[in-house]
Design an enzyme around this catalytic site. Structure first.
Site: not given
Length: 277
Positions: A62, A64, A124, A173, A197, A227-228
């Site tokens: 990603e 970001k 995103k 998500e 997430n 995710e994350s």
């Protein structure tokens, strides 16, 4: 002016701002203008298929710049160098944050990444309106994110169907089983992938246990993405053994001066781990 938020109401404030932003963007650039984009006639690439390619890492790397809770992460990172480096490092796909107010991104980040990379790109952002789907396609995206906690099951179904009609894949998500169940009941046939997430968008706490607890409930036919909060090759290996195919990693890479080098190091460590098992 960008905004840093530290309240439990972060997600609600982001969504409220996004609805206002979409209305303004539609006025400045109506759908008929978006439809003139060269990308609407170009085929899209399948994020789900790329995550399943055995020669790739499954990592969705990603781009970001900042986060609402932590402020600037990497304000001066270059899109071209970073995204090209991600792909050369062995990432399977890209994710590009396009929200400006809270994440410091912009639509041009995605179009730049598209010009220099032949791989699936996830836009995103916080999708609340069908306008954003056409916008994503016009920017060169291959997939979009729908967040279960900000949309009703009916909205997920309708937006998912409209996205797929545009040739976009849909990553849903979720944060817990309740979100997963009600979304799948309404919209299973409008989705391509489900992402868990690990970050609670209400207070930004993170736990990989979210993914590990939910993976057995994810449908076999949909791509599975964690995710994350993924920081190490061991995190990725653990989640892969649990059944995940995709691993969205942003902050872990972007906190380095050269995010693409952090990605390359993690991919190499992952290959070494795989070779020993």
């Amino acid at each position: 002016m960008t905004t840093t938020l530290n309240t439990p109401d972060v997600l609600a404030r982001i969504v409220a701002h996004k609805r206002q932003e979409v209305a303004e963007r539609r006025g400045l650039q109506p759908e008929k203008l978006l439809e003139r984009s060269q990308y609407l006639d170009a085929p899209t690439l399948s994020l789900r298929q790329y995550l399943r390619r055995p020669e790739l890492s499954g990592i969705i790397a990603e781009f970001k710049r900042r986060s609402p809770s932590k402020g600037w992460i990497n304000e001066f990172a270059l899109v071209e160098r970073t995204t090209l480096g991600y792909m050369q490092a062995g990432a399977a796909a890209l994710s590009v944050l396009t929200d400006t107010e809270f994440f410091g991104g912009k639509n041009e980040d995605l179009t730049t990444a598209r010009r220099f990379n032949l791989c699936p790109i996830l836009r995103k952002d916080f999708v609340v309106d069908a306008y954003q789907l056409l916008e994503a396609r016009s920017l060169g995206a291959d997939a979009v994110l729908l967040i279960a906690s900000v949309l009703t099951p009916q909205e997920i179904r309708e937006l998912g169907r409209q996205a797929r009609a545009l040739g976009l894949e849909v990553l849903l998500e979720v944060h817990d089983k309740a979100e997963l169940d009600r979304s799948l009941d309404a919209a299973h046939d409008a989705l391509d992938l489900v992402g868990v997430n690990n970050r609670d968008l209400r207070d930004f706490s993170v736990s990989l246990e979210r993914s590990l607890q939910l993976v057995e409930h994810l449908p076999a036919g949909l791509g599975k993405v964690a995710e994350s909060g993924l920081r190490t090759a061991q995190d990725v290996a653990t989640l892969r053994r649990a059944g995940f195919e995709g691993f969205l990693i942003g902050e872990t890479f972007m906190r380095h001066g050269r995010p693409e080098r952090a990605c390359a190091a993690l991919v190499q460590q992952l290959r070494e781990l795989s070779a020993t098992h």
